[in-house]
Scaffold this active site. Structure first.
Site, PDB file in Angstrom:
ATOM      1  CE  LYS A 119      16.003 -10.813  -6.437  1.00 38.69           C
ATOM      2  NZ  LYS A 119      16.546 -10.622  -5.131  1.00 38.69           N
ATOM      3  CD1 TRP A 125       0.467  -6.068  -2.867  1.00 43.43           C
ATOM      4  CD2 TRP A 125      -0.157  -6.898  -0.884  1.00 43.43           C
ATOM      5  NE1 TRP A 125       0.923  -7.366  -2.781  1.00 43.43           N
ATOM      6  CE2 TRP A 125       0.559  -7.902  -1.583  1.00 43.43           C
ATOM      7  CE3 TRP A 125      -0.642  -7.210   0.393  1.00 43.43           C
ATOM      8  CZ2 TRP A 125       0.793  -9.166  -1.059  1.00 43.43           C
ATOM      9  CZ3 TRP A 125      -0.407  -8.466   0.911  1.00 43.43           C
ATOM     10  CH2 TRP A 125       0.302  -9.433   0.189  1.00 43.43           C
ATOM     11  CD  GLU A 127      18.964 -12.605  -3.726  1.00 40.35           C
ATOM     12  OE1 GLU A 127      18.171 -13.106  -2.913  1.00 40.35           O
ATOM     13  OE2 GLU A 127      18.768 -11.494  -4.256  1.00 40.35           O
ATOM     14  CD  GLU A 143      11.958 -11.313  -5.931  1.00 39.15           C
ATOM     15  OE1 GLU A 143      11.085 -10.797  -5.232  1.00 39.15           O
ATOM     16  OE2 GLU A 143      13.167 -11.179  -5.673  1.00 39.15           O
ATOM     17  CE  LYS A 162      12.512  -2.588  -2.775  1.00 36.10           C
ATOM     18  NZ  LYS A 162      13.449  -3.627  -3.248  1.00 36.10           N
ATOM     19  CB  CYS A 192      -0.952   0.060   1.185  1.00 35.50           C
ATOM     20  SG  CYS A 192      -2.115  -1.283   1.250  1.00 35.50           S
ATOM     21  CG  ASN A 223       0.338   0.247   4.623  1.00 38.42           C
ATOM     22  OD1 ASN A 223       0.031  -0.919   4.405  1.00 38.42           O
ATOM     23  ND2 ASN A 223       1.586   0.645   4.737  1.00 38.42           N
ATOM     24  N   GLY A 224      -2.067  -1.389   6.341  1.00 42.64           N
ATOM     25  CA  GLY A 224      -1.950  -2.212   7.546  1.00 42.64           C
ATOM     26  C   GLY A 224      -3.168  -3.084   7.750  1.00 42.64           C
ATOM     27  NE  ARG A 238       4.841   1.655   0.165  1.00 43.62           N
ATOM     28  CZ  ARG A 238       5.639   1.758   1.216  1.00 43.62           C
ATOM     29  NH1 ARG A 238       6.787   2.388   1.102  1.00 43.62           N
ATOM     30  NH2 ARG A 238       5.297   1.264   2.377  1.00 43.62           N
ATOM     31  CG  HIS A 289      22.006 -36.128   1.647  1.00 41.82           C
ATOM     32  ND1 HIS A 289      22.308 -37.274   2.351  1.00 41.82           N
ATOM     33  CD2 HIS A 289      23.166 -35.457   1.498  1.00 41.82           C
ATOM     34  CE1 HIS A 289      23.608 -37.281   2.644  1.00 41.82           C
ATOM     35  NE2 HIS A 289      24.148 -36.177   2.133  1.00 41.82           N
TER      36      HIS A 289
END
Ligand code: M6R
Length: 614
Positions: free
Chosen positions: A488, A75, A484, A491, A609, A2, A101-102, A27, A507
């Site tokens: 990447k 969001w 990482e 996403e 974000k 948001c 927001n929240g 964001r 394993h």
């Protein structure tokens, strides 16, 4: 998550609000909306979808001119991303508009209370409850500031709220608890934003707010109080980057621009760390040498990419300080009753400084009387403010949702912290520390040498369009790099990707290998013979089973040539520092593959974000 904008001043509020929302798009969001106060009435629009939908709607049905307004990119948390659930939400009398927001945790009981009292709510959101509650206070005679304070006292959870009242045309009132909000200080105008990007075009002077505070802005005044109405003060600061840092500068994506900024971001994060006598200095670390000498354990907490920076840090900190270093996901940390004492140093890594899980974890650590040091890229954000000490990374604003320069500069900060602790505890000699610092000083040029060969990596990425799954292998500090690299790709390209410690292959994961499966292998430098040899065996094992091996190996390493279907060369750096150069081709690979697949690299689906809810 948001984005929030508020404005009061001489400009057209609609322009300022829409510009601010555009700068906050990074964001992550799924609808956008605006409310303006005009001629004693509330005018608003809030179509689902991208900001372009809102702009189109405003073109087709313009809102009246106004100098006071609020805006929001949502969001979705409570309720689907549709027009009804988009913000702003209005009170029943359409006098009050609010954005949020929240998560308001006690919204269900408040909704029942309102519905019992005859209110009709039009959305599934927790936010609309706040709109009705604030408007009810206004109708009862309160002014907007007092109404906001009264309602905030009743809310549980995390929230930033920003509201306008049709009968108070020159005011915007906002409140924050556990959720970001900054004030932009202008001349004859003032701003509110989830972060400074919202108003950087107009001012670089900002005011940081504390926890549980309400702020009222007019053209010429900014007043802050607690939720209890007691006057309070924010902390003013100057933003050390400008509008150009928030532009793409000729690149197709912010992410690609940010990958290319890594040499300077790393150099800036190293700047000024050595005193004239050669001693390492970390000015912002507000803990005394004695405090640090007493530390007997380090626990790193972080999420996502920052967590992987923590995994690299573990290798370095334990090696240099001989102190145990644990690394834990913030979201797991406080739910497992971790063993924390006054001599534990908790290191919270967060690019944004607003990640809710990490914030809650540091609060838990401080209650247990552990010392908390934040590694953060965002001045004025909540995590450093609530920590005992901070090392700021100097990456500049990171706008692409996928962290790149944020990660590399976090690594630098972790190395600096490890070396600093080693210096204070005397576990490494000064010349050893200096040697690593000299090696770090060479890294910006070495990153640049990887970037200079970006076209080769783009060609390799292009060959993987259509891949259903990609694996990443690494050992030692190369293992977090593999994780990482996989993150990447997941996403950005929405391709199934997994990172593995190469030693774990037999394993289980080796069962995944089939003909043609792309496997990216981070080969350790040859200096670490055992590691290197073991990694080579792992590569041979997957290749023998049909994997297409794309190997990242240092320049002079010819031993890898027979086992690599494709080779990406890395500059020669020590094993512990290799993540600083080995991560870069993986970032380029994911960025390019996603681009060629037609994805929105800067705003991948479903992602935000900064994750400001738990
Ligand atoms: O702002 P933070 O560093 O606390 O964010 C943590 C993660 O949400 C973040 O690193 C996320 O994993 C990125 N999208 C990864 O590219």
């Amino acid at each position: 998550m948001c984005g929030i904008v508020g404005y009061v001043g001489a400009r057209q509020a609609q322009d300022v609000v829409v510009d601010g929302l555009r700068r906050l798009e990074y964001r992550g969001y799924d609808s956008a909306g605006i409310a303006l106060v005009a001629d004693g009435r509330m005018a608003s629009d809030k179509p689902a979808g991208k900001l372009a939908n809102l702009e189109k709607a405003l073109e087709e049905s313009p809102l009246p001119p106004s100098h006071t307004g609020i805006g929001h990119t949502r969001w979705a948390t409570h309720g689907a991303p549709n027009d009804a659930n988009a913000h702003p939400h209005l009170g029943g009398g359409k006098r009050l508009a609010i954005v949020h927001n929240g998560i308001i945790e006690n919204f269900a009981e408040l909704r029942t209370e309102l519905e019992t009292a005859g209110h009709t709510l039009l959305s599934e959101t927790d936010t609309e409850v706040a709109a009705h509650l604030v408007e009810r206070e206004l109708d009862g005679g309160a002014d907007l500031t007092t109404a906001m304070q009264a309602v905030c006292r009743r809310l549980a959870g995390a929230f930033t709220l920003v509201a306008v009242d049709a009968r108070a045309p020159d005011l915007v009132v906002a409140a924050r608890r556990n959720s970001p909000l900054v004030v932009g200080l202008g001349e004859g105008e003032n701003f509110l934003g989830s972060d400074v990007a919202a108003f950087i075009e107009y001012t670089r002077e900002a005011l940081e707010l504390g926890q549980d505070q309400v702020v009222t802005i007019s053209r010429d005044e900014v007043t802050v109080t607690g939720f209890d109405g007691v006057p309070a003060e924010g902390t003013q600061y100057h933003v050390d980057w400008d509008l150009s840092a928030a532009e793409k500068d000729g690149h197709d994506w912010f992410m690609r621009k940010e990958i290319h900024e890594q040499p300077s971001a790393v150099a800036d994060s190293l700047l000024g760390r050595r005193a004239a006598d050669g001693q390492l200095q970390l000015d912002e670390v507000r803990l005394s040498d004695q405090d640090l000498r007493e530390i007997d354990k380090v626990i790193i907490i972080a999420c996502g990419t920052s967590f992987y920076a923590g995994l690299v840090a573990k290798y370095a900190i334990e090696h240099w300080t001989r102190m145990p270093c644990e690394v834990e996901l913030s979201s797991e940390f406080r739910y497992r009753d971790p063993i924390l004492t006054q001599s534990t140093l908790v290191v919270a890594i967060s690019q944004s400084g607003e990640t809710a899980d990490t914030l809650q974890a540091i609060r838990h650590a401080r209650v247990q009387r552990s010392k908390v040091l934040a590694i953060c890229n965002t001045n004025g954000s909540t995590i450093p403010r609530e920590s005992d000490a901070v090392i700021y990374t100097h990456a500049g604003p990171e706008i692409g949702v996928a962290s790149t320069k944020g990660f590399l500069t976090q690594l630098v900060a972790c190395y600096l912290l490890g070396l600093y602790l080693a210096q204070i505890k005397g576990t490494r000699f000064g010349d050893e520390i200096n040697e690593v610092m000299d090696q770090l000083d060479q890294i910006p040029d070495q990153i640049q040498s990887v970037l200079d060969r970006e076209e080769e990596i783009y060609a390799i990425a292009g060959q993987q369009v259509g891949a259903k799954s990609v694996l990443f292998l690494g050992r030692h500090a190369g293992y977090p790099v593999a994780l990482e690299g996989a993150l990447k790709l997941k996403e950005l390209a929405y391709i199934h990707a997994e990172g593995f410690a190469a030693g774990e292959l037999k394993h289980g994961p080796i069962a995944l290998i089939e003909e043609g499966l792309p496997v990216l292998c981070v080969v350790p430098p040859r200096g670490r013979d055992q590691l290197h040899a073991k990694m080579l065996s792992g590569i041979q094992e997957v290749r023998a089973r049909g994997a297409h091996t794309i190997c990242l190996a240092e320049e002079n390493d010819d031993t890898i040539t027979p086992y690599a279907d494709v080779l990406i060369r890395l500059p020669q750096v020590p094993t512990l520092l290799q993540p600083l150069v080995a991560t870069v081709p993986l970032q380029l690979f994911a960025c390019e593959l996603a681009t060629q697949m037609g994805h929105d690299v800067d705003q991948p689906r479903n992602l935000a974000k900064s994750v400001t809810v738990e």
